[in-house]
Design a protein around this motif. Structure first.
Motif, PDB file in Angstrom:
ATOM      1  N   PRO A 100       0.844  -1.205   0.000  1.00  0.00           N
ATOM      2  CA  PRO A 100       0.000   0.000   0.000  1.00  0.00           C
ATOM      3  C   PRO A 100       0.875   1.249   0.000  1.00  0.00           C
ATOM      4  O   PRO A 100       1.481   1.605   1.018  1.00  0.00           O
ATOM      5  CB  PRO A 100      -0.790  -0.146   1.319  1.00  0.00           C
ATOM      6  CG  PRO A 100       0.107  -0.953   2.205  1.00  0.00           C
ATOM      7  CD  PRO A 100       0.908  -1.858   1.316  1.00  0.00           C
ATOM      8  N   MET A 101       0.958   1.928  -1.146  1.00  0.00           N
ATOM      9  CA  MET A 101       1.900   3.036  -1.304  1.00  0.00           C
ATOM     10  C   MET A 101       1.202   4.241  -1.925  1.00  0.00           C
ATOM     11  O   MET A 101       1.139   4.392  -3.152  1.00  0.00           O
ATOM     12  CB  MET A 101       3.088   2.599  -2.161  1.00  0.00           C
ATOM     13  CG  MET A 101       3.871   1.423  -1.583  1.00  0.00           C
ATOM     14  SD  MET A 101       5.312   0.970  -2.582  1.00  0.00           S
ATOM     15  CE  MET A 101       6.397   2.369  -2.233  1.00  0.00           C
ATOM     16  N   ALA A 102       0.681   5.110  -1.060  1.00  0.00           N
ATOM     17  CA  ALA A 102      -0.005   6.301  -1.550  1.00  0.00           C
ATOM     18  C   ALA A 102       0.944   7.243  -2.263  1.00  0.00           C
ATOM     19  O   ALA A 102       0.514   8.063  -3.081  1.00  0.00           O
ATOM     20  CB  ALA A 102      -0.688   7.020  -0.382  1.00  0.00           C
ATOM     21  N   ALA A 103       2.247   7.157  -1.975  1.00  0.00           N
ATOM     22  CA  ALA A 103       3.220   7.993  -2.666  1.00  0.00           C
ATOM     23  C   ALA A 103       3.439   7.537  -4.105  1.00  0.00           C
ATOM     24  O   ALA A 103       3.979   8.286  -4.919  1.00  0.00           O
ATOM     25  CB  ALA A 103       4.560   7.981  -1.912  1.00  0.00           C
ATOM     26  N   VAL A 104       3.000   6.326  -4.422  1.00  0.00           N
ATOM     27  CA  VAL A 104       3.180   5.777  -5.771  1.00  0.00           C
ATOM     28  C   VAL A 104       1.896   5.903  -6.589  1.00  0.00           C
ATOM     29  O   VAL A 104       1.926   6.279  -7.760  1.00  0.00           O
ATOM     30  CB  VAL A 104       3.633   4.300  -5.682  1.00  0.00           C
ATOM     31  CG1 VAL A 104       3.646   3.643  -7.060  1.00  0.00           C
ATOM     32  CG2 VAL A 104       5.014   4.216  -5.053  1.00  0.00           C
ATOM     33  N   VAL A 105       0.754   5.583  -5.983  1.00  0.00           N
ATOM     34  CA  VAL A 105      -0.541   5.713  -6.657  1.00  0.00           C
ATOM     35  C   VAL A 105      -1.469   6.521  -5.757  1.00  0.00           C
ATOM     36  O   VAL A 105      -1.902   6.044  -4.704  1.00  0.00           O
ATOM     37  CB  VAL A 105      -1.176   4.336  -6.953  1.00  0.00           C
ATOM     38  CG1 VAL A 105      -2.558   4.522  -7.580  1.00  0.00           C
ATOM     39  CG2 VAL A 105      -0.282   3.520  -7.878  1.00  0.00           C
ATOM     40  N   LYS A 106      -1.751   7.730  -6.151  1.00  0.00           N
ATOM     41  CA  LYS A 106      -2.637   8.595  -5.375  1.00  0.00           C
ATOM     42  C   LYS A 106      -4.084   8.301  -5.772  1.00  0.00           C
ATOM     43  O   LYS A 106      -4.407   8.249  -6.946  1.00  0.00           O
ATOM     44  CB  LYS A 106      -2.306  10.066  -5.608  1.00  0.00           C
ATOM     45  CG  LYS A 106      -0.885  10.438  -5.192  1.00  0.00           C
ATOM     46  CD  LYS A 106      -0.634  11.921  -5.315  1.00  0.00           C
ATOM     47  CE  LYS A 106       0.816  12.273  -5.003  1.00  0.00           C
ATOM     48  NZ  LYS A 106       1.204  11.827  -3.648  1.00  0.00           N
ATOM     49  N   ALA A 170       0.919   4.512  10.321  1.00  0.00           N
ATOM     50  CA  ALA A 170       2.304   4.418   9.843  1.00  0.00           C
ATOM     51  C   ALA A 170       2.353   4.143   8.345  1.00  0.00           C
ATOM     52  O   ALA A 170       3.173   4.704   7.611  1.00  0.00           O
ATOM     53  CB  ALA A 170       3.048   3.329  10.607  1.00  0.00           C
ATOM     54  N   VAL A 171       1.473   3.257   7.884  1.00  0.00           N
ATOM     55  CA  VAL A 171       1.408   2.965   6.446  1.00  0.00           C
ATOM     56  C   VAL A 171       1.028   4.222   5.674  1.00  0.00           C
ATOM     57  O   VAL A 171       1.645   4.561   4.653  1.00  0.00           O
ATOM     58  CB  VAL A 171       0.403   1.836   6.169  1.00  0.00           C
ATOM     59  CG1 VAL A 171       0.136   1.710   4.668  1.00  0.00           C
ATOM     60  CG2 VAL A 171       0.919   0.511   6.713  1.00  0.00           C
ATOM     61  N   ARG A 172       0.040   4.927   6.166  1.00  0.00           N
ATOM     62  CA  ARG A 172      -0.438   6.121   5.463  1.00  0.00           C
ATOM     63  C   ARG A 172       0.609   7.231   5.474  1.00  0.00           C
ATOM     64  O   ARG A 172       0.639   8.071   4.563  1.00  0.00           O
ATOM     65  CB  ARG A 172      -1.747   6.602   6.081  1.00  0.00           C
ATOM     66  CG  ARG A 172      -2.857   5.568   6.021  1.00  0.00           C
ATOM     67  CD  ARG A 172      -4.182   6.137   6.488  1.00  0.00           C
ATOM     68  NE  ARG A 172      -4.747   7.044   5.500  1.00  0.00           N
ATOM     69  CZ  ARG A 172      -5.822   7.796   5.684  1.00  0.00           C
ATOM     70  NH1 ARG A 172      -6.437   7.782   6.877  1.00  0.00           N
ATOM     71  NH2 ARG A 172      -6.282   8.573   4.737  1.00  0.00           N
ATOM     72  N   ALA A 173       1.473   7.236   6.481  1.00  0.00           N
ATOM     73  CA  ALA A 173       2.489   8.281   6.590  1.00  0.00           C
ATOM     74  C   ALA A 173       3.753   7.972   5.785  1.00  0.00           C
ATOM     75  O   ALA A 173       4.595   8.856   5.580  1.00  0.00           O
ATOM     76  CB  ALA A 173       2.864   8.499   8.056  1.00  0.00           C
ATOM     77  N   SER A 174       3.897   6.730   5.327  1.00  0.00           N
ATOM     78  CA  SER A 174       5.109   6.356   4.593  1.00  0.00           C
ATOM     79  C   SER A 174       5.231   7.158   3.299  1.00  0.00           C
ATOM     80  O   SER A 174       4.280   7.268   2.532  1.00  0.00           O
ATOM     81  CB  SER A 174       5.092   4.866   4.255  1.00  0.00           C
ATOM     82  OG  SER A 174       6.175   4.532   3.406  1.00  0.00           O
ATOM     83  N   GLN A 175       6.409   7.705   3.073  1.00  0.00           N
ATOM     84  CA  GLN A 175       6.689   8.458   1.855  1.00  0.00           C
ATOM     85  C   GLN A 175       7.782   7.795   1.025  1.00  0.00           C
ATOM     86  O   GLN A 175       8.493   8.464   0.272  1.00  0.00           O
ATOM     87  CB  GLN A 175       7.083   9.898   2.211  1.00  0.00           C
ATOM     88  CG  GLN A 175       5.960  10.720   2.820  1.00  0.00           C
ATOM     89  CD  GLN A 175       4.794  10.886   1.855  1.00  0.00           C
ATOM     90  OE1 GLN A 175       4.992  11.262   0.693  1.00  0.00           O
ATOM     91  NE2 GLN A 175       3.583  10.614   2.326  1.00  0.00           N
ATOM     92  N   LEU A 176       7.914   6.484   1.178  1.00  0.00           N
ATOM     93  CA  LEU A 176       8.919   5.756   0.414  1.00  0.00           C
ATOM     94  C   LEU A 176       8.660   5.928  -1.079  1.00  0.00           C
ATOM     95  O   LEU A 176       7.545   5.749  -1.552  1.00  0.00           O
ATOM     96  CB  LEU A 176       8.865   4.275   0.777  1.00  0.00           C
ATOM     97  CG  LEU A 176       9.992   3.389   0.245  1.00  0.00           C
ATOM     98  CD1 LEU A 176      11.329   3.795   0.846  1.00  0.00           C
ATOM     99  CD2 LEU A 176       9.685   1.929   0.564  1.00  0.00           C
ATOM    100  N   THR A 177       9.692   6.275  -1.826  1.00  0.00           N
ATOM    101  CA  THR A 177       9.546   6.547  -3.253  1.00  0.00           C
ATOM    102  C   THR A 177      10.157   5.432  -4.090  1.00  0.00           C
ATOM    103  O   THR A 177      11.000   4.660  -3.622  1.00  0.00           O
ATOM    104  CB  THR A 177      10.239   7.868  -3.631  1.00  0.00           C
ATOM    105  OG1 THR A 177      11.666   7.720  -3.477  1.00  0.00           O
ATOM    106  CG2 THR A 177       9.746   9.017  -2.745  1.00  0.00           C
ATOM    107  N   THR A 178       9.741   5.378  -5.336  1.00  0.00           N
ATOM    108  CA  THR A 178      10.325   4.385  -6.239  1.00  0.00           C
ATOM    109  C   THR A 178      11.788   4.681  -6.510  1.00  0.00           C
ATOM    110  O   THR A 178      12.563   3.761  -6.770  1.00  0.00           O
ATOM    111  CB  THR A 178       9.543   4.331  -7.560  1.00  0.00           C
ATOM    112  OG1 THR A 178       9.447   5.649  -8.103  1.00  0.00           O
ATOM    113  CG2 THR A 178       8.152   3.768  -7.345  1.00  0.00           C
ATOM    114  N   GLY A 179      12.174   5.949  -6.429  1.00  0.00           N
ATOM    115  CA  GLY A 179      13.582   6.291  -6.600  1.00  0.00           C
ATOM    116  C   GLY A 179      14.439   5.672  -5.511  1.00  0.00           C
ATOM    117  O   GLY A 179      15.529   5.139  -5.782  1.00  0.00           O
TER     118      GLY A 179
END
Length: 253
Positions: A100-106, A170-179
């Protein structure tokens, strides 16, 4: 190899998967920080995905003498991706199933639904997890014959309170990027996967976009979002194949 479960699943949830892989791998799993057998000394300290990744790194440092194959599902996949970024030397191959990566797919509609779930969890954690299940696994309709989770050893209500109070934000706050993830690939082969039965769902789309950004083909797994539990033997066969061939399935640029 290390299995990192999703949701509020304990290590026993993937016991059948672990048994199916034990002929070829030394399989490690654990209850995530704050769940069931993994107590925390201070409940007021917020959980972060980075801290979850550090827990996994400490476990591997204690039990593995070489880089491990890692599979994570949902929050477990996000934990594993943070692990690969923070400690790439610990990870040989990472299969990230529907992270679950909101930083990847909004997805604004989904974020609104998660806001509603967070509010519901303040009153009724069981109702909140049912609502969340309808978002992530509502369309999964099949199970391998004989598939089942081990009976839970922890207090489900305590686990749900921990999940919604700490891991969910914590999941929602993650800003891990594909870079950041791409930079870890020099040490680790990273394989995003999506369940055949969850095509079109947000977590599947996250995995698909991550695969595109990493210039890989998305690998499909049996079942849906919870396929590691619902299809343990088919999943074991697929994982064994991916671990042996992970570095060869890269989309040409």
């Amino acid at each position: 190899m290390l299995i990192i479960q999703g949701g509020v699943s304990e290590a026993g949830a993937t016991e059948q998967l672990a048994e199916a892989l034990a002929h070829a791998y030394r399989v490690i799993s654990y209850d995530r920080r704050g769940l069931s057998r993994s107590a925390v000394s201070d409940e007021t300290l917020p959980a972060t995905m980075s801290r979850h990744a550090e827990d996994a790194a400490v476990l591997l440092a204690a039990l593995a003498t070489e880089p491990a194959h890692v599979v994570g599902a949902s929050i477990g996949a996000l934990t594993a991706l943070h692990l690969a970024v923070q400690h790439p030397e610990r990870v040989a191959t990472l299969v990230a199933h529907e992270p679950p990566m909101a930083a990847v797919v909004k997805d604004h509609e989904r974020e609104e639904a998660l806001d509603q779930i967070a509010e519901l969890a303040r009153k009724d954690v069981r109702a909140a997890i049912r609502r969340m299940g309808s978002l992530t696994g509502g369309r999964q309709s099949t199970t391998e014959d004989g598939a089942r989770s081990a009976p839970p050893v922890g207090d489900i209500d305590a686990n749900l309170r921990r999940f919604f109070g700490h891991d969910f934000p914590a999941v929602r706050a993650s800003q891990l990027t594909t870079g950041q993830i791409a930079a870890a690939r020099s040490a680790s082969a990273i394989v995003p996967t999506g369940g055949i039965e969850s095509r079109g769902q947000w977590e599947y789309r996250c995995a698909h976009k991550l695969a595109q950004d990493l210039q890989r083909d998305l690998e499909e797994m049996p079942g849906g979002h919870n396929g590691l539990i619902s299809h343990p033997w088919a999943t074991a066969r697929k994982l064994d194949f991916l671990f042996r061939n992970a570095r060869t399935h890269v989309t040409a640029v």
